[in-house]
Design a protein around this motif. Structure first.
Motif, PDB file in Angstrom:
ATOM      1  N   ASN A  46      60.483  59.092  56.273  1.00 33.34           N
ATOM      2  CA  ASN A  46      61.445  59.962  55.602  1.00 33.34           C
ATOM      3  C   ASN A  46      60.932  61.388  55.670  1.00 33.34           C
ATOM      4  N   TYR A  48      61.740  65.234  54.136  1.00 38.50           N
ATOM      5  CA  TYR A  48      62.451  65.967  53.093  1.00 38.50           C
ATOM      6  C   TYR A  48      62.131  67.453  53.190  1.00 38.50           C
ATOM      7  N   GLN A  52      63.442  69.375  47.939  1.00 42.69           N
ATOM      8  CA  GLN A  52      64.053  68.058  47.718  1.00 42.69           C
ATOM      9  C   GLN A  52      62.972  67.032  47.416  1.00 42.69           C
ATOM     10  N   TRP A  53      61.860  67.143  48.100  1.00 44.33           N
ATOM     11  CA  TRP A  53      60.747  66.218  47.888  1.00 44.33           C
ATOM     12  C   TRP A  53      60.245  66.283  46.452  1.00 44.33           C
ATOM     13  N   GLU A 115      70.449  64.826  52.369  1.00 43.97           N
ATOM     14  CA  GLU A 115      69.320  65.513  51.723  1.00 43.97           C
ATOM     15  C   GLU A 115      67.976  65.198  52.356  1.00 43.97           C
ATOM     16  N   LYS A 116      67.944  64.192  53.221  1.00 43.26           N
ATOM     17  CA  LYS A 116      66.706  63.822  53.904  1.00 43.26           C
ATOM     18  C   LYS A 116      67.073  63.362  55.301  1.00 43.26           C
ATOM     19  N   GLU A 118      65.662  60.470  58.419  1.00 41.30           N
ATOM     20  CA  GLU A 118      64.759  59.395  58.783  1.00 41.30           C
ATOM     21  C   GLU A 118      64.322  59.624  60.218  1.00 41.30           C
TER      22      GLU A 118
END
Length: 146
Positions: A46, A48, A52-53, A115-116, A118
């Motif tokens: 993931n 970020y 956000q993280w 928001e993220k 992969e």
């Protein structure tokens, strides 16, 4: 912020270039600072934006860790979180331990999930797309129309 799928290459040193369509947005939103970590559910990573993280980390840290399953996810996600900063060419260096965890080799796929993102090995991503899902539709999805 992240949308769509992009094929990317990783060099022998473990560097990958952030796709150009995200570079300006990430520079404006977080000065090109990202966090990469293990996905606890599938063998991918993931990614970020830094701001956000912080929300994700706070949520995970606040979970009561009396249960082994909670501790496992905290260790996997928080324990593997690594700060990255895009260089002048929009590249980031992925840590070897995370590359190994996700089975990343030269060919990668970056999958935007708003928001993220992969990060998958191309082989694993293609295998996921080919999987037959015979499980009953999750209750949360039963009323969803697209």
């Amino acid at each position: 912020m992240f949308q769509g799928s992009q094929s990317i290459n990783m060099d022998a040193k473990g560097r990958m270039a952030i796709p150009s369509k995200y570079r300006d947005v990430l520079t404006a939103a977080c000065s090109g600072r990202l966090v990469v970590t293990a996905n606890p559910y599938e063998r991918c990573l993931n990614i970020y934006p830094e701001h956000q993280w912080r929300d994700v980390a706070a949520t995970l840290s606040a979970l009561p860790n009396a249960k082994k399953s909670v501790r496992r996810i905290q260790r996997l996600v928080l324990g593997n979180a690594t700060e990255l900063e895009m260089d002048g060419n929009g590249r980031v260096l992925l840590p070897a331990i995370l590359r190994e965890y996700a089975g990343l080799d030269k060919k990668l796929v970056l999958v935007g999930l708003n928001e993220k993102a992969e990060l998958w090995s191309e082989e694993s991503w293609n295998a996921l797309l080919e999987e037959q899902d015979d499980d009953e539709l999750a209750e949360e999805l039963q009323g969803l129309t697209l």
